[in-house]
Design a protein around this motif. Structure first.
Motif, PDB file in Angstrom:
ATOM      1  N   VAL A 266      -2.896  36.189 -40.905  1.00 18.04           N
ATOM      2  CA  VAL A 266      -3.519  36.894 -42.022  1.00 18.04           C
ATOM      3  C   VAL A 266      -4.519  35.951 -42.683  1.00 18.04           C
ATOM      4  CG1 VAL A 266      -3.162  38.005 -44.249  1.00 18.04           C
ATOM      5  CG2 VAL A 266      -1.470  38.307 -42.423  1.00 18.04           C
ATOM      6  N   ILE A 267      -5.758  36.417 -42.831  1.00 21.88           N
ATOM      7  CA  ILE A 267      -6.821  35.619 -43.440  1.00 21.88           C
ATOM      8  C   ILE A 267      -7.086  36.145 -44.849  1.00 21.88           C
ATOM      9  CG2 ILE A 267      -9.184  34.786 -43.230  1.00 21.88           C
ATOM     10  CD1 ILE A 267      -7.335  33.915 -40.952  1.00 21.88           C
ATOM     11  N   GLY A 268      -6.988  35.271 -45.841  1.00 23.00           N
ATOM     12  CA  GLY A 268      -7.197  35.680 -47.217  1.00 23.00           C
ATOM     13  C   GLY A 268      -8.635  36.072 -47.500  1.00 23.00           C
ATOM     14  N   ALA A 269      -8.831  36.840 -48.554  1.00 18.69           N
ATOM     15  CA  ALA A 269     -10.165  37.294 -48.944  1.00 18.69           C
ATOM     16  C   ALA A 269     -11.070  36.103 -49.229  1.00 18.69           C
ATOM     17  CB  ALA A 269     -10.074  38.182 -50.173  1.00 18.69           C
ATOM     18  N   GLY A 270     -12.288  36.160 -48.706  1.00 20.11           N
ATOM     19  CA  GLY A 270     -13.291  35.142 -48.978  1.00 20.11           C
ATOM     20  C   GLY A 270     -13.076  33.822 -48.276  1.00 20.11           C
ATOM     21  N   ALA A 271     -12.110  33.735 -47.380  1.00 23.00           N
ATOM     22  CA  ALA A 271     -11.818  32.469 -46.702  1.00 23.00           C
ATOM     23  C   ALA A 271     -12.917  32.117 -45.702  1.00 23.00           C
ATOM     24  CB  ALA A 271     -10.479  32.558 -45.983  1.00 23.00           C
TER      25      ALA A 271
ATOM     26  N   ASP B 256      -0.165  28.540 -34.968  1.00 26.53           N
ATOM     27  CA  ASP B 256       1.110  29.092 -35.431  1.00 26.53           C
ATOM     28  C   ASP B 256       0.956  30.579 -35.733  1.00 26.53           C
ATOM     29  OD1 ASP B 256       2.195  26.601 -35.230  1.00 26.53           O
ATOM     30  OD2 ASP B 256       2.044  26.147 -37.371  1.00 26.53           O
ATOM     31  N   PRO B 257       1.783  31.432 -35.133  1.00 23.55           N
ATOM     32  CA  PRO B 257       1.661  32.880 -35.384  1.00 23.55           C
ATOM     33  C   PRO B 257       2.225  33.273 -36.740  1.00 23.55           C
ATOM     34  CG  PRO B 257       3.526  32.448 -33.943  1.00 23.55           C
ATOM     35  CD  PRO B 257       2.841  31.125 -34.152  1.00 23.55           C
ATOM     36  N   ASN B 258       1.798  34.457 -37.203  1.00 22.11           N
ATOM     37  CA  ASN B 258       2.353  35.075 -38.415  1.00 22.11           C
ATOM     38  C   ASN B 258       2.267  34.164 -39.639  1.00 22.11           C
ATOM     39  OD1 ASN B 258       4.413  36.089 -35.944  1.00 22.11           O
ATOM     40  ND2 ASN B 258       3.487  37.684 -37.202  1.00 22.11           N
ATOM     41  N   CYS B 259       1.083  33.566 -39.796  1.00 23.42           N
ATOM     42  CA  CYS B 259       0.836  32.699 -40.936  1.00 23.42           C
ATOM     43  C   CYS B 259      -0.315  33.240 -41.781  1.00 23.42           C
ATOM     44  CB  CYS B 259       0.488  31.284 -40.464  1.00 23.42           C
ATOM     45  SG  CYS B 259       1.895  30.404 -39.765  1.00 23.42           S
ATOM     46  N   VAL B 260      -0.338  32.829 -43.047  1.00 24.02           N
ATOM     47  CA  VAL B 260      -1.441  33.175 -43.942  1.00 24.02           C
ATOM     48  C   VAL B 260      -2.343  31.971 -44.097  1.00 24.02           C
ATOM     49  CG1 VAL B 260      -2.103  33.912 -46.261  1.00 24.02           C
ATOM     50  CG2 VAL B 260      -0.035  34.843 -45.203  1.00 24.02           C
ATOM     51  N   LEU B 261      -3.656  32.188 -43.891  1.00 28.54           N
ATOM     52  CA  LEU B 261      -4.667  31.158 -44.101  1.00 28.54           C
ATOM     53  C   LEU B 261      -5.552  31.592 -45.262  1.00 28.54           C
ATOM     54  CD1 LEU B 261      -5.820  30.631 -40.385  1.00 28.54           C
ATOM     55  CD2 LEU B 261      -3.969  29.456 -41.590  1.00 28.54           C
ATOM     56  N   SER B 262      -5.881  30.660 -46.133  1.00 32.55           N
ATOM     57  CA  SER B 262      -6.696  31.010 -47.285  1.00 32.55           C
ATOM     58  C   SER B 262      -7.502  29.808 -47.723  1.00 32.55           C
ATOM     59  CB  SER B 262      -5.802  31.499 -48.430  1.00 32.55           C
ATOM     60  OG  SER B 262      -6.577  31.950 -49.526  1.00 32.55           O
ATOM     61  N   GLY B 263      -8.636  30.077 -48.411  1.00 34.58           N
ATOM     62  CA  GLY B 263      -9.431  29.007 -48.994  1.00 34.58           C
ATOM     63  C   GLY B 263     -10.697  28.701 -48.225  1.00 34.58           C
TER      64      GLY B 263
ATOM     65  N   TRP C 294      -5.081  40.147 -39.308  1.00 31.66           N
ATOM     66  CA  TRP C 294      -5.668  40.844 -40.458  1.00 31.66           C
ATOM     67  C   TRP C 294      -6.631  39.885 -41.145  1.00 31.66           C
ATOM     68  CZ3 TRP C 294      -2.476  42.773 -45.305  1.00 31.66           C
ATOM     69  CH2 TRP C 294      -3.352  43.451 -46.175  1.00 31.66           C
ATOM     70  N   ILE C 295      -7.910  40.254 -41.164  1.00 32.99           N
ATOM     71  CA  ILE C 295      -8.950  39.433 -41.783  1.00 32.99           C
ATOM     72  C   ILE C 295      -9.340  40.075 -43.104  1.00 32.99           C
ATOM     73  CG2 ILE C 295     -11.286  38.500 -41.528  1.00 32.99           C
ATOM     74  CD1 ILE C 295     -10.819  38.545 -38.486  1.00 32.99           C
TER      75      ILE C 295
END
Length: 224
Positions: free
Chosen positions: A188-193, A201-208, A170-171
């Motif tokens: 999962v990619i956070g908004a504006g990243a 690593d699966p099932n992780c949130v990336l942001s920034g 999910w982007i």
């Protein structure tokens, strides 16, 4: 409900010239007659080059540019199809209104990949997006820098590099996925990243900006 269905039918009729042009350009007659790809009248077919392959050649298995989400009508920015490379489209692929597909390399979208409005995909080398990926509005996926840079010895120092996106990713809206990136299943990619690198690593949130791992063990609602 009736008005909604009539609106969809009107949209199909308005897109018929684009739909016919696309299908009969890319597919053999028997397959083209099924109209497996439905193309919005708001999708500008700038370059119908290269090769397109489908996982399913039944009617409407792929849709380019329709407004399937009410908050993003078709009347905004026009989408662009400019292809000179190879594109493979899985069953159930939906490209939202105002989105751009520009490809001189190899682009592979898995089954049920959904992009929302104004998504831009620029492929000069290789972009693979796994099945059930969800790409929010105004996101950009680009595997190249568009312009070449050279060092003092005239060596090309910024060539394109592949982007490999796993299944069920999910982007978030406004995010950018840059060249030389690998995203594991369920990321999962956070908004504006701004994302570049190998995130295995699966099932992780990336942001920034630049993106970093902020949470593990997340699962996206299958209903989204």
């Amino acid at each position: 409900m009736l008005l909604r269905e009539l609106g969809k039918a009107w949209g199909l009729l308005r897109g018929l010239p684009n739909t016919l042009l696309f299908n009969f350009r890319y597919f053999p007659l028997a397959k083209a007659c099924r109209l497996p790809v439905l193309v919005s009248h708001r999708m500008k077919l700038v370059k119908l080059g290269g090769k397109v392959e489908l996982a399913n050649y039944q009617f409407g298995s792929v849709r380019l540019g329709p407004a399937d989400v009410d908050v993003f009508p078709e009347g905004g920015r026009r989408g662009v199809w400019r292809v000179e490379g190879r594109v493979r489209l899985g069953d159930g692929v939906r490209i939202g209104p105002g989105s751009s597909i520009v490809c001189t390399g190899e682009l592979d979208l898995g089954d049920n990949v959904l992009t929302n409005a104004r998504v831009a995909i620029y492929c000069a080398k290789q972009i693979v997006i796994g099945r059930d990926a969800l790409i929010s509005w105004d996101a950009t996926i680009v595997d190249n820098d568009f312009h070449k840079l050279y060092d003092a010895d005239h060596n090309w120092i910024n060539p394109p590099a592949p982007i490999l996106i796993g299944e069920r990713v999910w982007i978030g809206f406004g995010a950018t996925i840059a060249k030389d990136t690998r995203l594991a299943t369920g990321t999962v990619i956070g908004a504006g990243a701004l994302v570049r690198g190998d995130f295995s690593d699966p099932n992780c949130v990336l942001s920034g900006n630049p993106a970093r791992l902020v949470r593990r063990g997340v699962t996206r609602d299958a209903a989204i």
